[in-house]
Scaffold this motif. Structure first.
Motif, PDB file in Angstrom:
ATOM      1  N   TRP A  44       1.015  -1.347  -0.104  1.00  0.00           N
ATOM      2  CA  TRP A  44       0.112   0.024   0.020  1.00  0.00           C
ATOM      3  C   TRP A  44       0.783   1.263  -0.061  1.00  0.00           C
ATOM      4  O   TRP A  44       0.464   2.294   0.149  1.00  0.00           O
ATOM      5  N   ASP A  45       2.064   0.890  -0.070  1.00  0.00           N
ATOM      6  CA  ASP A  45       3.009   2.473  -0.131  1.00  0.00           C
ATOM      7  C   ASP A  45       2.741   2.902  -1.416  1.00  0.00           C
ATOM      8  O   ASP A  45       3.521   2.337  -2.348  1.00  0.00           O
ATOM      9  N   THR A  46       2.388   3.955  -1.842  1.00  0.00           N
ATOM     10  CA  THR A  46       2.005   4.759  -2.780  1.00  0.00           C
ATOM     11  C   THR A  46       3.258   5.447  -3.222  1.00  0.00           C
ATOM     12  O   THR A  46       3.001   6.097  -4.460  1.00  0.00           O
TER      13      THR A  46
ATOM     14  N   ARG B  40      -8.410   2.178   3.957  1.00  0.00           N
ATOM     15  CA  ARG B  40      -7.061   2.573   3.291  1.00  0.00           C
ATOM     16  C   ARG B  40      -7.079   2.476   1.854  1.00  0.00           C
ATOM     17  O   ARG B  40      -6.504   3.343   1.103  1.00  0.00           O
ATOM     18  N   ALA B  41      -8.072   1.690   1.282  1.00  0.00           N
ATOM     19  CA  ALA B  41      -8.270   1.871  -0.149  1.00  0.00           C
ATOM     20  C   ALA B  41      -9.034   3.227  -0.605  1.00  0.00           C
ATOM     21  O   ALA B  41      -8.311   3.718  -1.565  1.00  0.00           O
TER      22      ALA B  41
ATOM     23  N   THR C  75      -6.057   5.694  -0.510  1.00  0.00           N
ATOM     24  CA  THR C  75      -5.256   5.525  -1.479  1.00  0.00           C
ATOM     25  C   THR C  75      -5.914   6.076  -2.880  1.00  0.00           C
ATOM     26  O   THR C  75      -4.995   6.733  -3.704  1.00  0.00           O
TER      27      THR C  75
ATOM     28  N   SER D  68      -5.311   9.825  -2.625  1.00  0.00           N
ATOM     29  CA  SER D  68      -4.141  10.544  -2.548  1.00  0.00           C
ATOM     30  C   SER D  68      -3.002   9.879  -3.884  1.00  0.00           C
ATOM     31  O   SER D  68      -2.006  10.660  -3.844  1.00  0.00           O
ATOM     32  N   SER D  69      -3.440   8.815  -4.184  1.00  0.00           N
ATOM     33  CA  SER D  69      -2.582   8.060  -5.022  1.00  0.00           C
ATOM     34  C   SER D  69      -2.160   8.672  -6.470  1.00  0.00           C
ATOM     35  O   SER D  69      -3.342   9.166  -7.190  1.00  0.00           O
TER      36      SER D  69
ATOM     37  N   GLN E 133      -6.560  -3.361  -4.601  1.00  0.00           N
ATOM     38  CA  GLN E 133      -5.534  -2.736  -4.355  1.00  0.00           C
ATOM     39  C   GLN E 133      -4.852  -2.183  -5.462  1.00  0.00           C
ATOM     40  O   GLN E 133      -4.422  -1.075  -5.766  1.00  0.00           O
TER      41      GLN E 133
ATOM     42  N   SER F 297      -7.147   0.991  -6.765  1.00  0.00           N
ATOM     43  CA  SER F 297      -6.965   2.004  -5.732  1.00  0.00           C
ATOM     44  C   SER F 297      -5.468   2.657  -6.014  1.00  0.00           C
ATOM     45  O   SER F 297      -5.256   3.926  -6.070  1.00  0.00           O
ATOM     46  N   THR F 298      -4.431   1.863  -6.201  1.00  0.00           N
ATOM     47  CA  THR F 298      -3.271   2.477  -6.526  1.00  0.00           C
ATOM     48  C   THR F 298      -3.067   3.152  -7.941  1.00  0.00           C
ATOM     49  O   THR F 298      -2.459   4.052  -7.889  1.00  0.00           O
TER      50      THR F 298
ATOM     51  N   GLY G 288      -5.452   4.988  -8.781  1.00  0.00           N
ATOM     52  CA  GLY G 288      -6.072   6.328  -8.443  1.00  0.00           C
ATOM     53  C   GLY G 288      -7.365   6.644  -9.243  1.00  0.00           C
ATOM     54  O   GLY G 288      -7.686   7.777  -9.344  1.00  0.00           O
TER      55      GLY G 288
END
Length: 427
Positions: free
Chosen positions: A79-81, A116-117, A120, A123-124, A221, A224-225, A227
């Motif tokens: 989850w580290d964007t 968290r999703a 993400t 902000s991702s 995931q 979401s990553t 964006g």
């Protein structure tokens, strides 16, 4: 991970030390691995295992040992964007083969996952990545291979899964090893989310909860990553399908509400998918009024307009609507009404479907449930034989489902004949 026990023990020891948890000899690491089948290892070792497989610590805390291992693979998306895009984790560990029919990320753990999703998505920004140069035409080629509505409607579940997983491996290898800019990263992640979601839906249809959950979490995931709220909302709603399938309506509603919050102006196809899953969830809570209202809204959004947002939305038509109507009646304890909707598919009323398509298999699985609710064992067995006819390589998860469904009727000759046909030595 492709590592021997000694190789994994060394990785565990090295990572344990690198994380600041202190020295851990290879012998101690091997002992922890050997004893983990009966006793939970120390907390720092659990944290190290979670780190190796990129499992967020909050999921370790929420699920505990050994349930969090269901999420463990060599390639689980971080989850580290701020990190480069990574391929999401797909089933490979022995834990995935558990027949236990329930998702593991539920309740508070699911709520944390959703938060968290959503954060993400907000902000991702897809990250560029260095590596081997990616040919300019590669992404277009991958997009041209994307599974469309015709394949979803026509292919048998196992064939559909084979195509989807092949393309998924190609995509994840490209994500991991190639150099690309932010725009390319977003396109690759959206394709990955679509295919992972499709794989999850197929596994869920075939009764393989552990595999389905892993793919569907990975789809959330990836989207979401990337964006993109549209793709992320679809992935959340598809995960709701899994929770509805497993009798967790409150979790399904939580996912549906999250999907609506990030994509309030959904297309008709996306709205149809959301309303169908809400109808199923409300029926699971025995709220017939709210369930039928949601089902009416789903029918209001039925459209023949093409949709290219995802392979799942591209087939959001009367087929899943008929299945949903059947499952709603089934959940409300009205199996005869359920059969009226389910048999529209299984009897060929929708002629654009291949008889072996995933929709037919799904409708037939629920048809066995309806006949069992009516205590019509012979008809249920007949439908199970039809499913076997349409799926010559019957997945073990579906065989286990039938074993559970008919376990109190072993003495019936029809049931014995079915099990003689279905039961391989490994099940």
């Amino acid at each position: 991970m492709g590592l021997s026990t000694n190789g994994y023990a060394k990785l565990l020891a090295d990572t344990h030390r690198a994380l600041g948890h202190g020295p851990l000899s290879s012998g101690q690491a091997r002992a922890a691995i050997r004893e983990s089948s009966t006793d939970a290892p120390g907390h720092t070792i659990q944290l190290t295992i979670a780190h190796i497989h990129r499992i967020p610590p909050h999921l370790l805390s929420a699920l505990g040992w050994p349930d969090f291992l269901r999420l463990a693979t060599a390639e689980t998306t971080s989850w580290d964007t701020d990190a480069p895009a990574r391929p999401p984790g797909f089933p490979s560990s022995p834990a995935d083969r558990s027949p236990e029919p329930r998702p593991t990320v539920t309740g508070q753990a699911l709520a944390a996952f959703i938060r968290r999703a959503l954060a993400t998505v907000a902000s991702s920004r897809p990250r560029a990545q260095s590596g081997a140069p990616l040919h300019p035409g590669t992404v277009a080629m991958l997009e041209s291979r994307a599974i469309g509505p015709d394949e979803v409607r026509q292919l048998a579940p196992t064939a559909l899964l084979a195509f989807a997983t092949t393309d998924l491996r190609l995509l994840t290898a490209t994500l991991a090893d190639s150099a690309y800019d932010t725009g390319t990263s977003s396109r690759l992640l959206h394709l990955t989310a679509d295919l992972a979601g499709l794989c999850g839906v197929v596994h869920s249809t075939l009764g393989d909860t552990a595999q389905a959950e892993r793919y569907l979490l990975a789809a959330v995931q990836a989207s979401s990553t990337a964006g993109g709220p549209v793709h992320a909302a679809v992935s959340l709603c598809v995960l709701a399908i899994q929770h509805n399938n497993n009798g967790a309506p409150l979790d399904a509603l939580t996912l549906i509400e999250a999907a609506r919050s990030i994509n309030p102006n959904a297309t008709q196809q996306a709205a149809l998918l959301l309303h169908t899953q809400e109808a199923r969830a409300r029926a699971g809570m025995l709220d017939s009024t709210a369930s039928f209202r949601a089902l009416d809204r789903a029918f209001d959004n039925l459209t023949e307009a093409p949709c290219e947002d995802s392979p799942i939305l591209s087939v959001a038509d009367e087929c899943p609507l008929s299945i949903t109507a059947g499952t709603v009646w089934l959940r409300l304890g009205k199996p005869r009404q359920a059969l009226k909707h389910l048999e529209r598919l299984s009897d060929g009323a929708l002629s654009h479907l291949n008889p072996s398509s995933i929709f037919i298999t799904r409708a037939l699985v629920y048809t066995t449930d309806a006949y069992m609710a009516l205590n019509d064992i012979d008809s249920a067995v007949h439908i199970a034989h039809r499913i076997a006819d349409l799926n010559p390589h019957m997945p073990a998860s579906l065989i286990r489902r039938f074993h559970k469904q008919f376990r109190h009727h072993w003495s019936a000759p029809a049931v014995r004949n079915l099990f003689e046909r279905l039961t391989p030595a490994s099940v």
